[in-house]
Design an enzyme around this catalytic site. Structure first.
Site, PDB file in Angstrom:
ATOM      1  CB  CYS A  31     -68.579-105.643  70.181  1.00 34.30           C
ATOM      2  SG  CYS A  31     -66.814-105.465  69.946  1.00 34.30           S
ATOM      3  CB  CYS A  34     -67.208-106.595  66.914  1.00 30.12           C
ATOM      4  SG  CYS A  34     -66.620-107.292  68.470  1.00 30.12           S
TER       5      CYS A  34
END
Length: 112
Positions: A31, A34
């Site tokens: 991600c 993230c």
């Protein structure tokens, strides 16, 4: 403070039974947003003694992610006294994240 990782097996002890508020970063290695949040979370963790920040990899720990209906990453869930008091989805600037956390912590009734 440093940011620790929690797992399905350690979540109850590390988050739900914590004596201080815990911000859980539901994250995944794949991600990009993230990863972009990592330096912001590191800074907040270094600046605050009254809040613990932990990471939970949703790919490796699907039970807790499913229990709290985490579908998007990053998802930040703030726990206090064993209960989730705020859920934030998506990356955001540090100041906005800190403001949202402060508002949630102030609204939480004392002694609960």
């Amino acid at each position: 403070m440093r940011i620790d990782s929690v797992t399905d097996a350690t979540f109850t002890a590390e988050v739900l039974e914590s004596d201080k508020p815990v911000l859980v970063d539901f994250t995944a290695a794949w991600c990009p947003p993230c990863r972009a949040m990592n330096p912001i979370l590191d800074e907040i963790a270094a600046d605050r003694d009254d809040l613990r920040i932990v990471k939970l990899d949703v790919d490796d720990n699907q039970s807790v992610a499913a229990q709290y209906s985490v579908l998007s990453m990053p998802t930040f869930m703030l726990f206090q006294n064993g209960q989730p008091i705020q859920t934030l989805v998506g990356s955001r600037p540090r100041k906005r994240l800190e403001l949202e956390l402060e508002q949630a912590l102030v609204q939480e009734p004392a002694g609960r």
